[in-house]
Design a protein around this motif. Structure first.
Motif, PDB file in Angstrom:
ATOM      1  N   TYR A  91      35.886  39.446  35.732  1.00 57.83           N
ATOM      2  CA  TYR A  91      35.151  38.633  34.765  1.00 57.83           C
ATOM      3  C   TYR A  91      35.456  37.136  34.890  1.00 57.83           C
ATOM      4  O   TYR A  91      34.614  36.303  34.637  1.00 57.83           O
ATOM      5  N   TYR A  92      36.712  36.818  35.209  1.00 58.30           N
ATOM      6  CA  TYR A  92      37.108  35.409  35.117  1.00 58.30           C
ATOM      7  C   TYR A  92      37.498  34.789  36.457  1.00 58.30           C
ATOM      8  O   TYR A  92      37.955  33.649  36.493  1.00 58.30           O
ATOM      9  N   TYR A  98      52.290  31.546  28.130  1.00 55.41           N
ATOM     10  CA  TYR A  98      51.850  32.937  28.027  1.00 55.41           C
ATOM     11  C   TYR A  98      53.092  33.816  27.980  1.00 55.41           C
ATOM     12  O   TYR A  98      54.076  33.575  28.691  1.00 55.41           O
ATOM     13  N   TYR A  99      53.020  34.836  27.145  1.00 54.09           N
ATOM     14  CA  TYR A  99      54.170  35.723  26.967  1.00 54.09           C
ATOM     15  C   TYR A  99      53.669  37.169  26.964  1.00 54.09           C
ATOM     16  O   TYR A  99      52.612  37.457  26.415  1.00 54.09           O
ATOM     17  N   ARG A 156      47.476  34.049  33.763  1.00 52.09           N
ATOM     18  CA  ARG A 156      46.334  33.781  34.640  1.00 52.09           C
ATOM     19  C   ARG A 156      46.166  34.883  35.671  1.00 52.09           C
ATOM     20  O   ARG A 156      45.050  35.216  36.066  1.00 52.09           O
ATOM     21  N   ASP A 157      47.277  35.484  36.094  1.00 52.64           N
ATOM     22  CA  ASP A 157      47.184  36.653  36.984  1.00 52.64           C
ATOM     23  C   ASP A 157      46.378  37.755  36.318  1.00 52.64           C
ATOM     24  O   ASP A 157      45.530  38.393  36.934  1.00 52.64           O
ATOM     25  N   ALA A 158      46.689  37.978  35.052  1.00 53.33           N
ATOM     26  CA  ALA A 158      45.980  39.038  34.318  1.00 53.33           C
ATOM     27  C   ALA A 158      44.500  38.686  34.196  1.00 53.33           C
ATOM     28  O   ALA A 158      43.635  39.540  34.406  1.00 53.33           O
ATOM     29  N   ALA A 177      44.164  39.660  28.783  1.00 55.01           N
ATOM     30  CA  ALA A 177      42.758  39.240  28.778  1.00 55.01           C
ATOM     31  C   ALA A 177      42.156  39.391  27.378  1.00 55.01           C
ATOM     32  O   ALA A 177      41.369  38.547  26.939  1.00 55.01           O
ATOM     33  N   ASP A 178      42.536  40.425  26.668  1.00 57.10           N
ATOM     34  CA  ASP A 178      42.023  40.614  25.301  1.00 57.10           C
ATOM     35  C   ASP A 178      42.479  39.479  24.397  1.00 57.10           C
ATOM     36  O   ASP A 178      41.693  38.936  23.616  1.00 57.10           O
ATOM     37  N   ALA A 179      43.749  39.138  24.488  1.00 56.62           N
ATOM     38  CA  ALA A 179      44.261  38.063  23.642  1.00 56.62           C
ATOM     39  C   ALA A 179      43.581  36.743  24.009  1.00 56.62           C
ATOM     40  O   ALA A 179      43.292  35.915  23.149  1.00 56.62           O
ATOM     41  N   PHE A 180      43.314  36.562  25.296  1.00 56.57           N
ATOM     42  CA  PHE A 180      42.650  35.338  25.744  1.00 56.57           C
ATOM     43  C   PHE A 180      41.236  35.257  25.151  1.00 56.57           C
ATOM     44  O   PHE A 180      40.803  34.207  24.660  1.00 56.57           O
ATOM     45  N   GLY A 181      40.535  36.394  25.177  1.00 51.63           N
ATOM     46  CA  GLY A 181      39.196  36.428  24.594  1.00 51.63           C
ATOM     47  C   GLY A 181      39.242  36.143  23.102  1.00 51.63           C
ATOM     48  O   GLY A 181      38.399  35.423  22.555  1.00 51.63           O
TER      49      GLY A 181
END
Ligand SMILES: Nc1ncnc2c1ncn2[C@@H]1O[C@H](COP(=O)(O)OP(=O)(O)OP(=O)(O)O)[C@@H](O)[C@H]1O
Ligand SMILES: [Mg+2]
Length: 426
Positions: free
Chosen positions: A223-224, A277-278, A366-368, A395-399
Motif C-alpha cells: 500500500y505504501y 516509532y515503538y 517504515r519497514d512495516a 501500519a494500523d497505528a499509522f493509518g
C-alpha cells in the motif's frame, strides 16, 4: 540387512554432521524441504525411538505440514511397516517406538510446549514466518542431549527472527548455516525451470527475492511502498526535530496477544512530523507507558483505536482508563465500522505527502509500512484486504494517526488594527 542409499546435494553436505542448529535459507526450488525430509527419515532409522516434530508457525491442517512429503519419501525408499515405519492420520511411527509429529507454533502456549521436551529433532519449515515468541518458546524446549533444531526458509526481510538469529552478528554456538538456490539442486525439475524463466522475464522486480533467496525489496500489492519512495526522494525522511511548543501525540495499536505499536508525532499546521516509532510484543501496558516517559513523551496525548474502550483481559479495567490514570491525556477514536482498515489506508495515502519522518528513530515503523500489503486470492484474482502479519500493527497505528489528524486551529494573534491616514496618534 538392507542398506539405504541417500544422495545429498553438495550444498547440503555441511548439514550431515551433528550440530545443535541447522539452518538452510534460499530461493524457491532449492531442495530445502526435500533435503530435511530425507534427513529426518535417515535419523529415525539411525537412532531408534527418536521423537521428532515438524513445525510451522501456523498449521491449520495437516495438509500444510511436511507429512505428505515424508510419506512420499518413505515410498521412494521402500520403507514400510517391516522397517518400523507406520503412517497414521496425524503422526508417523518410526523404528523403535519413535514418532514424527506435526504442529503449529501458534497453537502452543508456554505450558503446552513442554510436551515437546524429550524430542530430539525439531524441523521448522517456512521459518521466515516464525515469530520471535515462537522461537523463544522452542529453543529451550528442545533440550535432549544431542537434540537438533532445523530451520528451512525463503528469506523475506533481514529483521525476521530467523534471519536475525542465523544471519546476524551473533549466531548461536553450534550452528551450521547454508544457503542454497535452484542452481544447487541437482534434481531441479523442468516445470520449475519454466516458472523461473517466466519470473525472470515478467516479474524482474521479484526475481531475486523469489528465486535467488534475496530479501524482498518491493512487494506487489504494497500500500505504501510508492509513497515511502516518494517521501525519500522529496527528502521527507531525515532529521525531524521536535517542536517544543507543539503537543506530542502517541498513536497506538493495542496488541492483546501480539505486538503493540506506537507512533510518536506532532501535528504542525498541514504537516505530520513523525518523531519516533515503538513496537513491543508480550509486554504489559505499564511497560509501554514507561517507554513513553523514559523517552521524553510523558506529556503525550495517547490516541487509541476503538478497542481502547475494551477491558484489559487481566485487570478488567479499560485501556483508556489505565492510561488516563497513569497521567496521560487519552482520546479513543470511534469504531469506523466495516471497511475500517481500508478507510485508514485511504486517509494515510491522502496524507502521506505531508508526512515527515525522523530517519533514525522510525526505521522499524517504515519497514512495516513498506511491507504492509494486500492479501490476494490468486485463484479468483481478487484482493482480500490488508494482510494481517507482523507489519499490520505498525501500519494500523499509522493509518489511525492520519485519521486522527486534524489541522490545529492556529492561535489567533492580535492583528495590528488598520488605521486610516491621519489617525496616527503620536
Ligand atoms: N533430494 C531430492 N530428491 C529428488 N528430488 C528432489 C530432491 N530435492 C529436490 N528435489 C526436486 O526439486 C524440487 C524442489 O525441491 P524442494 O521442494 O525441496 O525445494 P524448496 O527449496 O523447499 O522449495 P520452496 O522454496 O518452493 O519450498 C522438488 O519438487 C523435487 O522435484
Ligand atoms: Mg519448501
Amino acid at each position: 540387512m538392507r542398506t539405504l542409499q541417500i544422495e545429498t546435494a553438495r550444498a547440503f553436505s555441511p548439514l550431515l554432521e551433528p550440530s545443535r542448529y541447522k539452518a538452510v535459507h534460499g530461493g524457491r526450488g532449492s531442495g530445502k524441504s526435500h533435503n530435511f525430509a530425507e534427513m529426518l527419515i535417515e535419523d529415525s532409522l539411525l537412532s531408534k525411538g527418536q521423537r521428532a516434530v515438524c513445525i510451522r508457525e501456523v498449521q491449520k491442517s495437516l495438509k500444510d505440514s511436511a507429512k505428505r512429503l515424508i510419506e512420499d519419501k518413505l515410498g521412494k525408499f521402500g520403507l514400510g511397516e517391516a522397517d518400523g515405519f507406520k503412517v497414521f492420520r496425524e503422526v508417523i511411527e518410526t523404528p523403535g517406538d519413535g514418532v514424527i509429529i506435526f504442529q503449529g507454533m501458534q497453537d502452543h502456549t508456554a505450558e503446552s510446549i513442554k510436551s515437546l521436551e524429550g524430542f530430539k529433532r525439531a524441523w521448522v519449515e517456512e521459518a521466515q514466518t516464525l515469530s520471535a515468541r515462537s522461537l523463544s518458546l522452542l529453543r529451550p524446549t528442545i533440550r535432549e542431549e544431542g537434540s537438533e533444531l532445523w530451520f528451512s526458509w525463503n528469506p523475506r526481510r533481514k529483521s525476521d527472527p530467523v534471519d536475525a538469529m542465523f544471519r546476524g552478528d551473533h549466531k548461536p554456538t553450534g550452528s551450521v548455516v547454508v544457503q542454497a538456490n535452484w542452481s544447487d539442486n541437482p534434481w531441479f525439475p523442468s516445470v520449475l525451470e519454466q516458472e523461473r524463466q517466466d519470473c525472470f522475464k515478467n516479474e524482474p522486480d521479484q526475481y531475486r527475492h523469489i528465486w535467488e533467496g534475496d530479501y524482498a525489496t518491493v512487494l506487489s500489492g504494497a500500500y505504501y511502498a510508492q509513497a515511502l519512495a516518494t517521501a525519500r526522494n522529496e527528502k521527507r525522511i531525515g532529521h525531524v526535530a521536535r517542536d517544543p511548543l507543539m503537543p506530542i501525540k502517541a498513536i497506538w495499536d493495542i496488541g492483546l496477544r501480539d505486538a503493540t505499536a506506537i507512533w510518536i508525532c506532532q501535528f504542525v499546521g498541514r504537516e505530520i512530523r513523525v518523531l519516533h516509532y515503538y513496537e513491543a510484543v508480550g509486554q504489559p501496558l505499564g511497560a509501554h507507558l514507561d517507554w513513553l516517559r523514559a523517552n521524553g513523551f510523558g506529556s503525550a496525548e495517547c490516541i487509541l483505536p476503538h478497542d481502547g474502550a475494551h477491558g484489559d483481559a487481566v485487570t478488567g479495567v479499560r485501556f483508556e482508563d489505565h492510561i488516563r490514570t497513569a497521567g496521560f491525556g487519552v482520546r479513543t477514536i470511534q469504531n469506523q465500522g466495516k471497511g475500517a482498515a481500508m478507510k485508514r489506508i485511504e486517509a494515510a495515502r491522502r496524507m502521506f505527502g505531508q508526512i515527515w519522518f525522523n530517519e533514525t528513530t522510525t526505521e522499524a515503523g517504515r519497514d512495516a509500512l513498506g511491507w504492509y500489503h494486500e492479501k490476494r486470492d490468486d485463484d479468483r484474482n481478487i484482493g482480500l484486504g490488508p494482510e494481517h502479519d507482523w507489519a499490520s500493527h505498525g501500519a494500523d497505528a499509522f493509518g489511525l494517526m492520519c485519521v486522527a489528524y486534524e489541522e490545529p486551529i492556529i492561535a489567533q494573534r492580535p492583528r495590528p488594527m488598520a488605521l486610516g491616514p491621519g489617525s496616527w496618534m503620536g
